[in-house]
Motif scaffolding. Structure first.
Motif, PDB file in Angstrom:
ATOM      1  N   LEU A 161      19.287 -10.173   1.130  1.00 41.51           N
ATOM      2  CA  LEU A 161      18.425 -11.111   1.873  1.00 41.51           C
ATOM      3  C   LEU A 161      19.276 -11.902   3.161  1.00 41.51           C
ATOM      4  O   LEU A 161      20.378 -11.503   3.158  1.00 41.51           O
ATOM      5  CB  LEU A 161      18.104 -12.246   1.038  1.00 41.51           C
ATOM      6  N   GLY A 162      18.470 -12.299   3.829  1.00 44.35           N
ATOM      7  CA  GLY A 162      18.972 -13.369   5.133  1.00 44.35           C
ATOM      8  C   GLY A 162      18.385 -12.982   6.227  1.00 44.35           C
ATOM      9  O   GLY A 162      17.248 -12.232   6.190  1.00 44.35           O
ATOM     10  N   ARG A 163      18.934 -13.768   7.425  1.00 40.12           N
ATOM     11  CA  ARG A 163      17.841 -13.545   8.811  1.00 40.12           C
ATOM     12  C   ARG A 163      18.275 -12.259   9.370  1.00 40.12           C
ATOM     13  O   ARG A 163      17.588 -11.933  10.134  1.00 40.12           O
ATOM     14  CB  ARG A 163      18.128 -14.777   9.469  1.00 40.12           C
ATOM     15  N   GLN A 164      19.315 -11.580   9.105  1.00 39.43           N
ATOM     16  CA  GLN A 164      19.652 -10.424   9.611  1.00 39.43           C
ATOM     17  C   GLN A 164      18.844  -9.219   9.478  1.00 39.43           C
ATOM     18  O   GLN A 164      18.067  -9.484   8.401  1.00 39.43           O
ATOM     19  CB  GLN A 164      21.228 -10.101   9.210  1.00 39.43           C
ATOM     20  N   SER A 165      18.815  -8.353   9.964  1.00 42.74           N
ATOM     21  CA  SER A 165      18.139  -7.253   9.704  1.00 42.74           C
ATOM     22  C   SER A 165      18.631  -6.377   8.603  1.00 42.74           C
ATOM     23  O   SER A 165      19.640  -6.560   8.060  1.00 42.74           O
ATOM     24  CB  SER A 165      18.119  -6.203  10.870  1.00 42.74           C
ATOM     25  N   SER A 166      17.798  -5.285   8.179  1.00 43.65           N
ATOM     26  CA  SER A 166      18.110  -4.383   7.175  1.00 43.65           C
ATOM     27  C   SER A 166      18.289  -5.058   5.765  1.00 43.65           C
ATOM     28  O   SER A 166      19.286  -5.204   4.925  1.00 43.65           O
ATOM     29  CB  SER A 166      19.455  -3.627   7.486  1.00 43.65           C
ATOM     30  N   ASN A 167      17.113  -6.042   5.469  1.00 43.72           N
ATOM     31  CA  ASN A 167      16.896  -6.598   4.167  1.00 43.72           C
ATOM     32  C   ASN A 167      16.450  -5.619   3.345  1.00 43.72           C
ATOM     33  O   ASN A 167      15.333  -4.928   3.576  1.00 43.72           O
ATOM     34  CB  ASN A 167      16.347  -7.898   4.223  1.00 43.72           C
ATOM     35  N   GLY A 168      16.951  -5.614   1.795  1.00 40.65           N
ATOM     36  CA  GLY A 168      15.874  -4.568   0.797  1.00 40.65           C
ATOM     37  C   GLY A 168      16.851  -4.532  -0.185  1.00 40.65           C
ATOM     38  O   GLY A 168      17.947  -5.029  -0.431  1.00 40.65           O
ATOM     39  N   ILE A 169      16.449  -3.663  -1.029  1.00 41.67           N
ATOM     40  CA  ILE A 169      17.138  -3.331  -2.232  1.00 41.67           C
ATOM     41  C   ILE A 169      18.466  -2.223  -1.950  1.00 41.67           C
ATOM     42  O   ILE A 169      18.171  -1.168  -1.090  1.00 41.67           O
ATOM     43  CB  ILE A 169      16.310  -2.467  -3.455  1.00 41.67           C
ATOM     44  N   MET A 170      19.708  -2.866  -2.355  1.00 35.55           N
ATOM     45  CA  MET A 170      20.815  -2.188  -1.907  1.00 35.55           C
ATOM     46  C   MET A 170      21.491  -1.375  -3.222  1.00 35.55           C
ATOM     47  O   MET A 170      22.583  -0.819  -2.737  1.00 35.55           O
ATOM     48  CB  MET A 170      21.450  -2.952  -0.911  1.00 35.55           C
ATOM     49  N   ALA A 171      21.419  -2.219  -4.254  1.00 31.97           N
ATOM     50  CA  ALA A 171      22.145  -1.712  -5.320  1.00 31.97           C
ATOM     51  C   ALA A 171      21.457  -1.668  -6.576  1.00 31.97           C
ATOM     52  O   ALA A 171      20.306  -2.513  -6.760  1.00 31.97           O
ATOM     53  CB  ALA A 171      23.441  -2.548  -5.569  1.00 31.97           C
ATOM     54  N   SER A 172      21.869  -1.020  -7.699  1.00 31.85           N
ATOM     55  CA  SER A 172      21.220  -1.087  -8.941  1.00 31.85           C
ATOM     56  C   SER A 172      22.474  -0.717  -9.870  1.00 31.85           C
ATOM     57  O   SER A 172      23.346  -0.175  -9.573  1.00 31.85           O
ATOM     58  CB  SER A 172      20.009  -0.166  -9.029  1.00 31.85           C
ATOM     59  N   GLY A 173      22.180  -1.437 -11.236  1.00 33.23           N
ATOM     60  CA  GLY A 173      22.992  -1.009 -12.328  1.00 33.23           C
ATOM     61  C   GLY A 173      22.319  -1.496 -13.553  1.00 33.23           C
ATOM     62  O   GLY A 173      21.330  -2.038 -13.597  1.00 33.23           O
ATOM     63  N   LEU A 174      23.261  -1.633 -14.659  1.00 34.93           N
ATOM     64  CA  LEU A 174      22.580  -2.105 -15.947  1.00 34.93           C
ATOM     65  C   LEU A 174      23.551  -3.156 -16.185  1.00 34.93           C
ATOM     66  O   LEU A 174      24.697  -3.321 -16.025  1.00 34.93           O
ATOM     67  CB  LEU A 174      22.946  -0.899 -16.791  1.00 34.93           C
ATOM     68  N   ALA A 175      22.747  -4.267 -17.072  1.00 36.09           N
ATOM     69  CA  ALA A 175      23.474  -5.375 -17.494  1.00 36.09           C
ATOM     70  C   ALA A 175      24.397  -4.903 -18.807  1.00 36.09           C
ATOM     71  O   ALA A 175      24.234  -4.320 -19.538  1.00 36.09           O
ATOM     72  CB  ALA A 175      22.701  -6.465 -17.940  1.00 36.09           C
ATOM     73  N   THR A 176      25.789  -5.530 -18.609  1.00 35.83           N
ATOM     74  CA  THR A 176      26.769  -5.354 -19.829  1.00 35.83           C
ATOM     75  C   THR A 176      27.115  -6.302 -20.332  1.00 35.83           C
ATOM     76  O   THR A 176      28.135  -6.504 -21.157  1.00 35.83           O
ATOM     77  CB  THR A 176      27.961  -4.382 -18.956  1.00 35.83           C
ATOM     78  N   SER A 177      26.501  -7.317 -20.040  1.00 35.91           N
ATOM     79  CA  SER A 177      26.492  -8.947 -20.948  1.00 35.91           C
ATOM     80  C   SER A 177      25.329  -9.647 -20.834  1.00 35.91           C
ATOM     81  O   SER A 177      24.384  -9.276 -20.154  1.00 35.91           O
ATOM     82  CB  SER A 177      27.711  -9.522 -20.175  1.00 35.91           C
ATOM     83  N   GLU A 178      25.080 -10.632 -21.581  1.00 33.84           N
ATOM     84  CA  GLU A 178      23.938 -11.644 -21.499  1.00 33.84           C
ATOM     85  C   GLU A 178      24.674 -12.825 -20.621  1.00 33.84           C
ATOM     86  O   GLU A 178      25.683 -12.649 -20.333  1.00 33.84           O
ATOM     87  CB  GLU A 178      23.940 -11.988 -22.842  1.00 33.84           C
ATOM     88  N   PRO A 179      23.782 -13.254 -19.986  1.00 38.83           N
ATOM     89  CA  PRO A 179      24.082 -14.445 -19.208  1.00 38.83           C
ATOM     90  C   PRO A 179      24.903 -15.498 -19.906  1.00 38.83           C
ATOM     91  O   PRO A 179      24.907 -15.743 -20.970  1.00 38.83           O
ATOM     92  CB  PRO A 179      22.656 -15.045 -18.699  1.00 38.83           C
ATOM     93  N   PHE A 180      25.845 -15.918 -18.981  1.00 45.71           N
ATOM     94  CA  PHE A 180      27.042 -16.800 -19.227  1.00 45.71           C
ATOM     95  C   PHE A 180      27.205 -17.883 -18.133  1.00 45.71           C
ATOM     96  O   PHE A 180      26.863 -17.670 -17.092  1.00 45.71           O
ATOM     97  CB  PHE A 180      28.222 -16.270 -19.849  1.00 45.71           C
ATOM     98  N   GLU A 181      27.349 -18.934 -18.824  1.00 48.09           N
ATOM     99  CA  GLU A 181      27.606 -19.907 -17.641  1.00 48.09           C
ATOM    100  C   GLU A 181      29.123 -20.143 -17.133  1.00 48.09           C
ATOM    101  O   GLU A 181      30.013 -19.768 -17.886  1.00 48.09           O
ATOM    102  CB  GLU A 181      27.379 -21.428 -18.282  1.00 48.09           C
ATOM    103  N   GLY A 182      29.185 -20.427 -15.945  1.00 46.42           N
ATOM    104  CA  GLY A 182      30.439 -20.460 -15.222  1.00 46.42           C
ATOM    105  C   GLY A 182      30.396 -21.070 -13.931  1.00 46.42           C
ATOM    106  O   GLY A 182      29.380 -21.585 -13.579  1.00 46.42           O
ATOM    107  N   PRO A 183      31.608 -21.181 -13.117  1.00 48.21           N
ATOM    108  CA  PRO A 183      31.529 -22.070 -11.895  1.00 48.21           C
ATOM    109  C   PRO A 183      30.715 -21.078 -10.783  1.00 48.21           C
ATOM    110  O   PRO A 183      30.526 -20.063 -10.889  1.00 48.21           O
ATOM    111  CB  PRO A 183      32.880 -21.635 -11.571  1.00 48.21           C
TER     112      PRO A 183
END
Length: 124
Positions: A54-76
């Motif tokens: 994302l952002g104001r610069q050009s070339s926005n869009g989907i750039m990567a994909s993968g699989l979640a290897t954990s459930e969400p966790f809280e951190g900094p």
């Protein structure tokens, strides 16, 4: 298996290892990382994750994909370590950085995503 859309804005967070990570993806087929998923706690191990630039610069869009290897966790929080955010570990199996050489990435439109990959759940 659900599908989630995560986001990256280079103007807010410089991804210093992007080229090495993309190279790992090309050489060995993946790279592991953790990514902020906002407030969501619904991502499960094995869910498909897409990463949108994302952002104001050009070339926005989907750039990567993968699989979640954990459930969400809280951190900094990635921007302010005094705050917290949810993150998820991801095994990225695709990373496209050709926009750095003047080419385009997969441009994003909700209509095309629904047509080609099914409904997305936006993390956060």
């Amino acid at each position: 298996m659900a599908t989630y859309l995560l986001a990256w804005n280079p103007l807010k967070w410089p991804w210093r290892t992007l080229e090495q990570d993309a190279d790992s993806c090309r050489r060995i087929g993946f790279f592991d990382d953790k990514w902020s998923c906002g407030r969501t706690k619904k991502i499960s191990i094995g869910d498909r994750v897409f990463l949108m630039k994302l952002g104001r610069q050009s070339s926005n869009g989907i750039m990567a994909s993968g699989l979640a290897t954990s459930e969400p966790f809280e951190g900094p929080h990635w921007e302010d370590p005094k705050r917290t955010t949810n993150s998820v570990k991801v095994k990225f199996d695709f990373c496209l950085i050709t926009w750095k050489k003047g080419s385009s990435i997969l441009s994003f439109s909700k209509r095309n995503c629904l047509k080609y990959i099914g409904p997305l759940k936006q993390a956060g």
